[in-house]
Design a protein around this motif. Structure first.
Motif, PDB file in Angstrom:
ATOM      1  N   PRO A  93      48.253  13.138  51.268  1.00  0.00           N
ATOM      2  CA  PRO A  93      48.206  14.331  50.680  1.00  0.00           C
ATOM      3  C   PRO A  93      46.804  14.870  50.395  1.00  0.00           C
ATOM      4  N   LEU A  94      46.317  16.208  51.114  1.00  0.00           N
ATOM      5  CA  LEU A  94      45.082  16.486  50.523  1.00  0.00           C
ATOM      6  C   LEU A  94      45.137  17.625  50.056  1.00  0.00           C
ATOM      7  N   THR A  95      45.101  18.979  48.816  1.00  0.00           N
ATOM      8  CA  THR A  95      44.939  20.089  48.761  1.00  0.00           C
ATOM      9  C   THR A  95      44.188  20.920  49.753  1.00  0.00           C
ATOM     10  N   SER A  96      45.112  22.399  49.725  1.00  0.00           N
ATOM     11  CA  SER A  96      44.250  22.789  51.084  1.00  0.00           C
ATOM     12  C   SER A  96      42.617  23.335  50.240  1.00  0.00           C
ATOM     13  N   LEU A 113      51.249  25.229  53.102  1.00  0.00           N
ATOM     14  CA  LEU A 113      50.581  26.612  52.720  1.00  0.00           C
ATOM     15  C   LEU A 113      52.130  27.731  51.558  1.00  0.00           C
ATOM     16  N   GLY A 114      53.586  26.981  52.247  1.00  0.00           N
ATOM     17  CA  GLY A 114      54.600  28.055  52.463  1.00  0.00           C
ATOM     18  C   GLY A 114      54.625  29.063  52.989  1.00  0.00           C
ATOM     19  N   VAL A 115      53.457  29.067  54.792  1.00  0.00           N
ATOM     20  CA  VAL A 115      53.789  30.184  55.687  1.00  0.00           C
ATOM     21  C   VAL A 115      54.427  29.788  57.274  1.00  0.00           C
ATOM     22  N   SER A 116      54.361  30.837  57.863  1.00  0.00           N
ATOM     23  CA  SER A 116      54.558  30.205  59.298  1.00  0.00           C
ATOM     24  C   SER A 116      53.345  30.406  60.660  1.00  0.00           C
ATOM     25  N   SER A 117      52.679  31.020  59.698  1.00  0.00           N
ATOM     26  CA  SER A 117      51.191  31.455  60.792  1.00  0.00           C
ATOM     27  C   SER A 117      50.318  32.519  59.503  1.00  0.00           C
ATOM     28  N   THR A 118      48.957  32.218  59.996  1.00  0.00           N
ATOM     29  CA  THR A 118      48.035  32.912  59.228  1.00  0.00           C
ATOM     30  C   THR A 118      46.955  33.388  60.498  1.00  0.00           C
TER      31      THR A 118
END
Lengths: 130, 405
Positions: free
Chosen positions: B144-147, B369-374
């Protein structure tokens, strides 16, 4: 059911002379699309291969097909409104005989069709004809 | 020569185009970069003066083509500071390079072995390892690496006596953060694991020194560093390349064939079956020379300055969430909760601005990140401050247009 006047929609989109105008028109049209409830947005109803989530539900009564569709993206909801205006009220056989890609291109949406590798419009059309 | 983006920009003919009635603003460089005239000229020159199959029949054109092809290997080797050109294997890109290693090392894995990757990987550096684990019964583990590209010291336990392979990106394609590659490689080497570094997102920006990195394999693509598509590199230390089982067999990679047996050729040919992508190889070497001739420090400072400008312009906007780090990156990956990234992308495109909306082939990272896309704006050496400014202005317009209900 959403009032889907194909000719009116087509006239509005054909009047768009720039991509920006088409974008704004699709956003505006998206507001006419009747939304699905959360319970209808099931995994089963999801169309695969779309970058935004798209749900499609088919009803058949006396041989006539009616579709409902929704997406989490506005632009896609505008495109879905156009697709439903084309597809609703036809029999399966009629739908299968239609060239939906050509029909859609008459709505000034060719760039949304060419990017269908990511947006999945072709997949939606295929499912409608299946 | 001091770095100047406008001088450099003039060398890229495609940047003069208009897109949807607006000047093209190309900020999708992490997907692929545009090509300078010298690279385009090299491709054309190959076909107009040297086209022939390589390593085959001795005739005038074949000699020319072979000489250019092998000279290109020298140039690319020098570009990444590989000790010998034989350590550079041509592939069609990063994905193929990783797959060649994942299949080529299959023989050395057994149940209970571990393959270690990080949580910031592109699918290209995830799926081949996952499938390798499925085939062999080995375990795929994810460090696990953080963002922000950080790892906790206690994560050293992920590197243990079971770890056979460690594969990691140098820079996240989705959010542009650097990984702590040196520390991780040291930990992997301490347990004698094979190490692979995915350099796809690094090569266009940072000078690469594979000997300093000291990894077993280093992989990258030509098209993300101003070269042609369809060509990439698998660099390996000799002992690492020697133990790879060739995934593809056929012509060029053999020294003697009977109906009962085949003797494989030496490196690099052993791993290069079939007629290679000759003009791609020459174009890629030209791109390496092009990059090497620039003020690299000035270039990366410029690219980072553009990303930082966008970050600073948008960071206080309450509607916007930025997933990329504040500094030391050439990427700004962001989201606007309540507005789909495809819609933002649609408006930007209508204004001639090319960015990328999507999951960036990194579904697990999106989940983290808790998203489906960026929405990702990624900068290259030829981008300008006015383009960065225009991206910000048009993005804010898009939010206004799309956020009205």
């Amino acid at each position: 059911m959403t009032d889907l006047n194909r000719d009116a929609i087509q006239a509005r989109l054909q009047a768009c002379t720039s991509k920006e105008a088409t974008f704004k028109e699709l956003v505006s049209l998206s507001k006419q699309l009747e939304r699905l409830s959360d319970t209808e947005k099931t995994e089963d109803n999801k169309v695969k291969g779309c970058e935004s989530a798209v749900w499609l539900i088919e009803h058949q009564e006396n041989g006539t097909c009616t579709f409902q569709a929704d997406s989490d993206a506005k632009l896609m909801r505008g495109v879905l409104l156009v697709i439903l205006s084309l597809a609703n009220g036809h029999s399966k056989a009629e739908l299968q005989a239609m060239d939906l890609v050509t029909e859609l291109s008459q709505f000034n949406l060719s760039s949304y069709l060419t990017s269908s590798r990511t947006n999945g419009v072709l997949g939606i059309l295929k499912q409608i004809q299946a | 020569m001091a770095f100047d983006a406008n001088t450099l920009r003039a060398k890229f003919p495609i940047l003069q185009l208009e897109a949807n009635d607006h000047p093209l603003v190309y900020l999708d460089n992490a997907a692929t970069t545009q090509k300078p005239q010298v690279v385009l000229d090299a491709l054309m020159a190959y076909y107009t003066t040297s086209n022939a199959n390589v390593h085959r029949g001795a005739h005038y054109l074949s000699d020319r083509a072979t000489a250019q092809f092998e000279h290109a290997r020298d140039r690319v080797a020098r570009f990444i500071n590989a000790p010998q050109a034989d350590h550079v294997i041509w592939t069609k890109g990063t994905t193929e390079s990783i797959n060649m290693v994942a299949y080529g090392l299959e023989w050395c894995l057994k149940p209970d072995d571990e393959i270690l990757i990080t949580s910031l990987e592109h699918h290209a550096n995830l799926v081949p390892w996952q499938q390798l684990a499925f085939r062999t019964g080995a375990r795929l583990r994810v460090l696990p690496l953080t963002s922000r590209g950080e790892w906790e010291p206690e994560y050293e336990r992920y590197f243990n006596e079971h770890t056979r392979i460690f594969a990691c990106t140098q820079i996240s394609n989705a959010i542009g953060v650097k990984t702590p590659i040196k520390q991780m490689l040291a930990a992997a080497k301490a347990v004698n694991a094979f190490t692979l570094v995915d350099g796809a997102q690094a090569v266009a920006h940072y000078p690469i020194d594979v000997q300093a990195l000291d990894c077993d394999f280093y992989v990258f693509s030509g098209h993300k560093m101003y070269g042609p598509t369809g060509i990439g590199v698998l660099y390996g230390k000799p002992h690492a390349l020697e133990v790879l089982t060739p995934v593809q067999t056929g012509g060029e990679m053999v020294s003697h064939v009977t109906y009962n047996s085949t003797e494989f050729n030496v490196l690099p040919y052993r791993l290069e079956a079939g007629t290679p992508h000759i003009e791609g190889v020459i174009g890629m070497a030209t791109a390496c020379d092009f990059l090497a001739a620039q003020d690299r420090q000035g270039m990366i400072e410029w690219e980072q300055k553009l990303a930082r400008y966008v970050y600073d312009e948008l960071k206080f906007h309450t509607a916007i969430e930025i997933y990329s780090p504040e500094s030391d990156t050439t990427v700004v990956s962001l989201g606007v909760p309540g507005i789909h990234t495809m819609d933002l992308n649609g408006y930007l495109d209508s204004q001639g601005i090319a960015v990328r909306a999507g999951s960036h082939c990194a579904h697990p990272l999106m989940a983290q990140l808790g998203v489906s896309s960026t929405l990702r704006a990624s900068f290259a050496c030829y981008n300008t401050l006015s383009e960065a400014r225009r991206f910000c202005d048009v993005l804010l317009e898009a939010i206004e247009i799309l956020g009205d209900d």
